[in-house]
Design a protein around this motif. Structure first.
Motif, short mmCIF file in Angstrom:
data_model
loop_
_atom_site.label_atom_id
_atom_site.label_comp_id
_atom_site.label_asym_id
_atom_site.label_seq_id
_atom_site.Cartn_x
_atom_site.Cartn_y
_atom_site.Cartn_z
N TYR A 156 -40.73 13.15 94.01
CA TYR A 156 -41.49 12.30 94.94
C TYR A 156 -42.86 11.89 94.38
O TYR A 156 -43.45 10.94 94.90
CB TYR A 156 -41.60 12.97 96.31
N GLN A 188 -36.83 8.66 105.42
CA GLN A 188 -37.53 8.76 104.13
C GLN A 188 -38.52 7.61 103.96
O GLN A 188 -39.64 7.81 103.47
CB GLN A 188 -36.53 8.75 102.98
N ILE A 192 -42.47 7.85 103.11
CA ILE A 192 -43.13 7.12 102.02
C ILE A 192 -44.29 6.29 102.59
O ILE A 192 -45.38 6.23 101.99
CB ILE A 192 -42.13 6.23 101.29
N LEU A 213 -40.20 13.95 105.34
CA LEU A 213 -41.17 14.40 104.32
C LEU A 213 -42.48 14.85 104.94
O LEU A 213 -43.56 14.59 104.40
CB LEU A 213 -41.41 13.28 103.29
N PHE A 252 -47.21 16.60 98.55
CA PHE A 252 -46.32 15.52 98.97
C PHE A 252 -46.04 15.55 100.47
O PHE A 252 -45.09 14.91 100.93
CB PHE A 252 -45.01 15.62 98.17
#
Length: 324
Positions: A156, A188, A192, A213, A252
Motif C-alpha cells: 500500500y 478499498q 485510498i 484500510l 497506512f
C-alpha cells in the motif's frame, strides 16, 4: 444483523491513534522520490462508442516512476475549468471499461479513474497495471500482507503513492480546475481516498464510501471476512511477527491520515457491514480534522448506499462547490 457497537456508541468512538514519529517524513520522502522519477502523463483519445462523453486512455507515473493506467472522462466538447473527481477502485478491481464510470461525467465533472496496480483479476473490473515491485517474503493470498514486515516494502505504500500522483495528474490537465479536485472511492477506494485526504493539500473534498484500510487491529479482532482476514491468516502462521505487522500498518491507517485532513468530507457507513465494520469507519471519521458529514445506512452491509449514496455525494458537492 448489526455487527458492531450501537450507533450512539459509534458516534462517540474515537480510539487513540498510533501514528509513528516519522509518519510525515516517511510520506514526504516517498512522494518526493515518486515525483523525481515521473515522466509526463499521456492522454490518448479512446474510441468508446459513447456519444455524450469524451474518453482518454491515461498513463501516468506512480510509485518509482512505474506507469499506471487510468481513464479520463469529460462531458463531450467541454471547455476548461471543470471540477474533477479522482476515483479509486475497490479491492480486487481495476479500471474496467469507460462504460463502468459514467455518473460523474454525466453530472458535469471531469473524472479520472485510477487503475489499481497488480489488481483487476478479481472477477469483476479488469485491470491493466502490473506491479513491477512485488515484495518478496511470505504473504497470505491477496494484497494485504505483501511486504507487511517493512513499511518501505509494503504494497500500500506503492498504491497510495500512485493515488497521490493520480490527483497531481488530474490537476495538471487543461480541462480541470486544480482548486476543485475531489478524491473519492468505495471500500478499498474509500481507504485510498482517506490516504489522499491526509497527504494532499488543497483538495476540494474527499468522499470515502464504506472505507476499508482503517483501524486495522480492531478490524482483525471483530471480523473474519476478507480482506482483513488476510492479516489474521498471516498472523496465525507467523506468530512472532504480529507486532511487526501492526507497526507497519500504522503508516497506512486511515485513522492516522484522517488526523491530517484539510478538506471537507462526506463519509458513509453501513451498520450491517461485516467487511469494513462500522467502528473502523467511525474511528477514521471521528479523527477527521476538517469539516465532515456522514450518511448512515442502517440496514445495509458492505454494499452501503450504492447509487443512493452517489445521489448524496452529488448534492454534497453541488452545495460545497456552489454548482448550478
Amino acid at each position: 444483523m448489526f455487527v458492531d457497537l450501537p450507533l450512539e456508541q459509534l458516534r462517540a468512538y474515537r480510539p487513540e491513534r498510533g501514528e509513528p514519529d516519522d509518519f510525515g517524513a516517511f510520506w514526504t520522502a516517498t512522494l518526493d522520490a515518486a515525483r523525481a522519477a515521473a515522466a509526463p502523463p499521456t492522454f490518448t483519445p479512446y474510441h468508446s462508442g459513447l456519444s455524450t462523453v469524451d474518453v482518454h486512455d491515461v498513463t501516468f507515473s506512480g510509485f518509482g516512476g512505474h506507469p499506471v493506467k487510468g481513464w479520463f472522462l469529460a462531458p463531450r466538447g467541454a471547455a476548461g475549468s471543470l471540477p474533477c473527481v479522482v476515483e479509486f477502485v475497490g479491492y480486487g478491481g481495476g479500471r474496467g471499461l469507460p462504460l463502468d464510470w459514467l455518473a460523474w461525467s454525466a453530472a458535469g465533472y471531469a473524472h479520472l479513474v485510477m487503475d489499481t496496480r497488480g489488481q483487476g483479476s478479481g472477477g469483476w473490473l479488469p485491470g491493466d497495471t502490473p506491479d513491477p515491485e512485488e515484495s518478496g517474503g511470505p504473504h497470505s493470498p491477496g494484497f494485504m500482507t505483501r511486504g507487511v514486515l517493512d513499511p518501505h516494502r509494503y504494497y500500500y505504500r506503492r498504491l497510495f503513492t500512485d493515488a497521490v500522483r493520480a490527483v497531481e495528474t488530474a490537476r495538471a490537465h487543461p480541462l480541470v480546475d486544480a482548486t476543485r479536485v475531489v478524491a473519492a472511492g468505495a471500500s478499498q477506494g474509500g481507504g485510498i481516498a482517506l490516504a489522499v485526504g491526509g497527504l494532499v493539500d488543497g483538495l476540494a473534498a474527499v468522499l470515502p464510501d464504506v472505507p476499508f484500510l482503517c483501524h486495522y487491529r480492531r478490524a482483525t479482532e471483530i471480523t473474519d471476512k476478507a480482506p482483513y482476514y488476510e492479516l489474521t491468516t498471516y498472523c496465525k502462521s507467523h506468530r512472532d511477527h504480529v507486532e511487526r505487522v501492526f507497526d507497519t500498518l500504522r503508516y497506512f491507517d486511515g485513522v492516522n491520515f484522517a488526523a491530517h485532513a484539510t478538506a471537507p468530507a462526506l463519509f458513509s457507513v453501513a451498520l450491517m457491514d461485516d467487511v469494513c465494520p462500522p467502528s473502523t469507519v467511525y474511528a477514521a471519521y471521528n479523527h477527521w480534522a476538517a469539516a465532515k458529514d456522514i450518511r448512515v445506512w442502517s440496514y445495509n452491509g458492505h454494499e452501503g448506499g450504492q447509487n443512493v449514496q452517489r445521489v448524496e455525494q452529488i448534492a454534497f458537492l453541488r452545495d460545497l462547490l456552489k454548482l448550478p
